[in-house]
Structures are given as C-alpha cells and as structure tokens.
Design an enzyme around this catalytic site. Structure first.
Site, PDB file in Angstrom:
ATOM      1  N   ASP A  19     -31.440   9.255 -28.891  1.00  0.00           N
ATOM      2  CA  ASP A  19     -32.009  10.091 -30.110  1.00  0.00           C
ATOM      3  C   ASP A  19     -33.317  10.560 -30.066  1.00  0.00           C
ATOM      4  O   ASP A  19     -34.136  10.298 -29.014  1.00  0.00           O
ATOM      5  CB  ASP A  19     -32.259   8.693 -30.948  1.00  0.00           C
ATOM      6  CG  ASP A  19     -32.345   9.032 -32.604  1.00  0.00           C
ATOM      7  OD1 ASP A  19     -32.083  10.269 -33.066  1.00  0.00           O
ATOM      8  OD2 ASP A  19     -32.659   8.089 -33.350  1.00  0.00           O
ATOM      9  N   ASN A  21     -33.656  14.363 -30.422  1.00  0.00           N
ATOM     10  CA  ASN A  21     -33.272  15.628 -30.302  1.00  0.00           C
ATOM     11  C   ASN A  21     -33.951  16.645 -31.291  1.00  0.00           C
ATOM     12  O   ASN A  21     -34.510  17.675 -30.930  1.00  0.00           O
ATOM     13  CB  ASN A  21     -31.786  16.054 -29.967  1.00  0.00           C
ATOM     14  CG  ASN A  21     -31.109  15.147 -28.878  1.00  0.00           C
ATOM     15  OD1 ASN A  21     -31.720  14.797 -28.021  1.00  0.00           O
ATOM     16  ND2 ASN A  21     -29.852  15.364 -28.842  1.00  0.00           N
ATOM     17  N   TRP A  24     -37.745  16.721 -31.054  1.00  0.00           N
ATOM     18  CA  TRP A  24     -37.993  17.456 -29.915  1.00  0.00           C
ATOM     19  C   TRP A  24     -38.297  18.717 -30.116  1.00  0.00           C
ATOM     20  O   TRP A  24     -39.129  19.570 -29.582  1.00  0.00           O
ATOM     21  CB  TRP A  24     -37.147  16.873 -28.815  1.00  0.00           C
ATOM     22  CG  TRP A  24     -37.606  17.679 -27.413  1.00  0.00           C
ATOM     23  CD1 TRP A  24     -38.246  17.050 -26.449  1.00  0.00           C
ATOM     24  CD2 TRP A  24     -37.102  18.838 -26.850  1.00  0.00           C
ATOM     25  NE1 TRP A  24     -38.280  17.749 -25.447  1.00  0.00           N
ATOM     26  CE2 TRP A  24     -37.697  19.008 -25.485  1.00  0.00           C
ATOM     27  CE3 TRP A  24     -36.564  20.099 -27.484  1.00  0.00           C
ATOM     28  CZ2 TRP A  24     -37.613  20.099 -24.770  1.00  0.00           C
ATOM     29  CZ3 TRP A  24     -36.189  21.164 -26.415  1.00  0.00           C
ATOM     30  CH2 TRP A  24     -36.883  21.023 -25.205  1.00  0.00           C
ATOM     31  N   ASN A  67     -22.733  10.878 -38.380  1.00  0.00           N
ATOM     32  CA  ASN A  67     -23.467  12.182 -38.255  1.00  0.00           C
ATOM     33  C   ASN A  67     -22.672  13.330 -39.023  1.00  0.00           C
ATOM     34  O   ASN A  67     -23.367  14.465 -39.116  1.00  0.00           O
ATOM     35  CB  ASN A  67     -23.475  12.514 -36.721  1.00  0.00           C
ATOM     36  CG  ASN A  67     -24.495  11.489 -36.121  1.00  0.00           C
ATOM     37  OD1 ASN A  67     -24.387  11.324 -34.976  1.00  0.00           O
ATOM     38  ND2 ASN A  67     -25.700  11.330 -36.847  1.00  0.00           N
ATOM     39  N   TRP A  68     -21.454  13.159 -39.594  1.00  0.00           N
ATOM     40  CA  TRP A  68     -20.750  14.210 -40.231  1.00  0.00           C
ATOM     41  C   TRP A  68     -21.593  14.551 -41.382  1.00  0.00           C
ATOM     42  O   TRP A  68     -21.443  15.477 -42.278  1.00  0.00           O
ATOM     43  CB  TRP A  68     -19.461  13.885 -40.784  1.00  0.00           C
ATOM     44  CG  TRP A  68     -18.468  13.408 -39.494  1.00  0.00           C
ATOM     45  CD1 TRP A  68     -18.062  12.503 -39.149  1.00  0.00           C
ATOM     46  CD2 TRP A  68     -17.724  14.387 -38.591  1.00  0.00           C
ATOM     47  NE1 TRP A  68     -17.167  12.063 -38.133  1.00  0.00           N
ATOM     48  CE2 TRP A  68     -17.035  13.744 -37.678  1.00  0.00           C
ATOM     49  CE3 TRP A  68     -17.926  15.662 -38.418  1.00  0.00           C
ATOM     50  CZ2 TRP A  68     -16.223  14.313 -36.838  1.00  0.00           C
ATOM     51  CZ3 TRP A  68     -16.988  16.418 -37.573  1.00  0.00           C
ATOM     52  CH2 TRP A  68     -16.228  15.617 -36.668  1.00  0.00           C
TER      53      TRP A  68
HETATM   54  C1  IPE Z   1     -27.545   7.537 -33.742  1.00  0.00           C
HETATM   55  O1  IPE Z   1     -28.654   8.396 -34.209  1.00  0.00           O
HETATM   56  C2  IPE Z   1     -26.515   8.341 -33.296  1.00  0.00           C
HETATM   57  C3  IPE Z   1     -26.711   8.945 -32.129  1.00  0.00           C
HETATM   58  C4  IPE Z   1     -27.803   9.218 -31.260  1.00  0.00           C
HETATM   59  C5  IPE Z   1     -25.496   9.841 -31.688  1.00  0.00           C
HETATM   60  P1  IPE Z   1     -28.982   9.006 -35.615  1.00  0.00           P
HETATM   61  O2  IPE Z   1     -30.260   9.740 -35.367  1.00  0.00           O
HETATM   62  O3  IPE Z   1     -27.856   9.329 -35.970  1.00  0.00           O
HETATM   63  O4  IPE Z   1     -29.460   7.520 -36.275  1.00  0.00           O
HETATM   64  P2  IPE Z   1     -30.324   7.339 -37.686  1.00  0.00           P
HETATM   65  O5  IPE Z   1     -29.548   8.216 -38.651  1.00  0.00           O
HETATM   66  O6  IPE Z   1     -31.853   7.562 -37.274  1.00  0.00           O
HETATM   67  O7  IPE Z   1     -30.298   5.744 -38.072  1.00  0.00           O
HETATM   68  C1  IPE Z   2     -29.902  12.568 -31.700  1.00  0.00           C
HETATM   69  O1  IPE Z   2     -30.964  13.196 -31.794  1.00  0.00           O
HETATM   70  C2  IPE Z   2     -28.476  13.281 -31.446  1.00  0.00           C
HETATM   71  C3  IPE Z   2     -27.458  12.963 -32.357  1.00  0.00           C
HETATM   72  C4  IPE Z   2     -27.618  12.130 -33.404  1.00  0.00           C
HETATM   73  C5  IPE Z   2     -26.174  13.896 -32.518  1.00  0.00           C
HETATM   74  P1  IPE Z   2     -30.923  13.405 -33.552  1.00  0.00           P
HETATM   75  O2  IPE Z   2     -30.364  14.687 -34.042  1.00  0.00           O
HETATM   76  O3  IPE Z   2     -30.681  12.467 -34.292  1.00  0.00           O
HETATM   77  O4  IPE Z   2     -32.459  13.810 -33.391  1.00  0.00           O
HETATM   78  P2  IPE Z   2     -33.634  13.478 -34.720  1.00  0.00           P
HETATM   79  O5  IPE Z   2     -33.699  11.905 -34.894  1.00  0.00           O
HETATM   80  O6  IPE Z   2     -33.194  13.978 -35.835  1.00  0.00           O
HETATM   81  O7  IPE Z   2     -35.052  13.546 -33.970  1.00  0.00           O
HETATM   82 MG    MG Z   3     -31.713  10.816 -34.831  1.00  0.00          MG
END
Ligand code: IPE
Ligand code: IPE
Ligand code: MG
Length: 248
Positions: A19, A21, A24, A67-68
């Site tokens: 988590d 990305n 960052w 994530n969708w």
């Molecule tokens: C969990 O991260 C899913 C992945 C790392 C692929 P999310 O960023 O989707 O989780 P929440 O929304 O902060 O709980």
């Molecule tokens: C994790 O990073 C990757 C996925 C869930 C695909 P995020 O995209 O959730 O990064 P933040 O939490 O918004 O920083």
């Molecule tokens: Mg995240």
C-alpha cells in the site's frame, strides 16, 4: 541465500499488502500511476529478496475486489500495468525458478489478461523455487463465501450436512490458497493498520508487521527489518511457549 537471518526463524510464508503507491507519487507531485509503476519495480525486487532470504511463499495483494471503486482511468491504467507486468516479467520469473500463482476472481479481467495469467501459471507450474502468489481482484470475504458454497454443493450431492468440525477441516481445501501454508507474517506498508479484506481466514494466527514506509520505497533493508521483527515474536497459538510450559 542471504546469511544474516536464522533459518529457524525465517517465515515460510510472507504476505504483503503493498500500500501507499498513490501517496508516494503525490508527495513527488507526480500522477498516481507513477507510484503504481514504481510499486511494480518494488515488487520485482522484493520477489528476488524474498527468495534470497529463503522465504518459500510470498503472497502479495495487487488489486482488491474493492479497487474497482477507483476512478475508471486509474483502473484502466492499473489493468495496463498488470498486462505489462505479466508480459515482461513471466519469462524472468520462470528463469529464476519462481512458481507464479494467481488468487482472486480472474474472470472480471479482460480476456487477454486471463490468457496471460493462464500462460504464466502453466509455464512456471513445475518450478520449485519460491512460490509467488498474486492476489488480483481478491477479496477475503469472497474467498470464504466461495469455499462455503463449494462445501454446500458437495453436501447437496452427498445428501448429508457435515458437522461444523468437518466443515472447518474442509475449508482450507476450497479456499483459493488451497495447498499453501498459512501466512506466518503479514506486512502492510504505508502506515495503515487494517487488513482491507485480504486473507481473512488464512491470517488467523499470522504475525502482523506495519511500517510507515510507502510500498514503492520498500527494499531489502525494509524486508530485513520485518523479518527481524518476526524472528523475535513468540507464537503461542493460544497455548503457552516451551519455557512457560516447563515452569507450569
Ligand atoms: C489494499 O489497499 C489493496 C491493495 C494493496 C491491493 P487499499 O489502498 O485498497 O486499502 P484501503 O482502501 O486503504 O483500505
Ligand atoms: C496500493 O497503493 C496499490 C493498489 C491498491 C492498487 P494505493 O493506490 O492504495 O496507494 P495509496 O493508499 O492511495 O497511497
Ligand atoms: Mg491504499
């Protein structure tokens, strides 16, 4: 193999919620996708490092069933990145004796991605190095529900309802992670302290490790810190440790 860890205390199975990305990228004034790309690079390195540390199973959360909900553009770009990762990494993983498995409901992906997944799994199926499990469109509740459904179907066929104890025993075999040991260590990056519908059933006795480091910055040093923390844990599974047992 990297020498600085005790084989006795190295977890067999490490799971990671990759988590942070987006944050960052945001901190650098870059689009979120730049973070996802750097995250894919961190994954590539982590697979190598995990194998060198003697970890046998590495399960990574790449895309959750929730994530969708993200903006269409981000989802589209993430699918492109997944496609690119599978195309460019499969041969390299195979060369490094990695066995790649995907858990999650792959049917929601485009046909070409499903095909890439199938090819990668088939190509690497007989490798006996580290097993890398990518959780894609994975949801822990969905995993539990589909396992329950399969047990229900079998019960229907057999015409008898198994006991609770029997169901609990059968459950593992119907989860998407069937045949794999449960995670010993669950790492979550980016300072979030939640499980976000990851391996709900499988993590009942996993040790949790949280770090503020954002996933794209997760490197060998970070992995070593997590493993060192794990090595100090006293896993009791509801019982007592050897020393306590002697004292008692
Ligand atoms: C969990 O991260 C899913 C992945 C790392 C692929 P999310 O960023 O989707 O989780 P929440 O929304 O902060 O709980
Ligand atoms: C994790 O990073 C990757 C996925 C869930 C695909 P995020 O995209 O959730 O990064 P933040 O939490 O918004 O920083
Ligand atoms: Mg995240």
């Amino acid at each position: 193999m990297k020498q600085h860890l005790d084989i006795e205390t190295t977890p067999k199975h490490v799971a990671i919620i990759m988590d942070g990305n987006g944050r960052w990228a945001c901190r650098r004034g870059l689009p979120r996708m730049a973070g996802h790309k750097q995250g894919a690079e961190a994954l590539r390195q982590t697979v190598k490092n995990a194998a060198e540390f003697g970890i046998e199973y590495l399960t990574v959360f790449g895309f959750s069933s929730e994530n969708w909900k993200r903006p269409q553009d981000e989802v589209k770009e993430l699918m492109k990145l997944l496609r690119h990762y599978l195309r460019s990494e499969t041969a390299e993983l195979h060369k490094n004796n990695v066995r790649l498995c995907i858990i999650g409901d792959r049917n929601a992906f485009d046909a070409d991605i499903i095909e890439l997944i199938r090819n990668a799994e088939m190509l690497t199926a007989n490798n006996d190095g580290i097993t890398v499990v990518m959780a894609l469109n994975y949801g822990g509740r969905h995993d539990i529900a589909q396992s329950a459904r399969r047990i229900a179907l079998r019960a229907l066929e057999a015409g008898t309802v198994p006991s609770v104890e029997e169901v609990e025993k059968q459950f593992d075999a119907h989860l998407m992670s069937a045949g794999m040991p449960e995670p010993d260590l669950l790492i979550r990056t980016s300072g979030e302290h939640r499980i976000s519908n990851f391996l709900l059933w499988q993590c009942s006795y996993s040790e949790f490790y949280f770090t503020d480091t954002l996933w794209p910055d997760f490197d060998e040093t970070e992995l070593r810190l997590a493993l060192q923390s794990y090595a100090k844990r006293d896993r009791r599974y509801g019982g007592l440790n050897a020393e306590q047992n002697r004292e008692g």
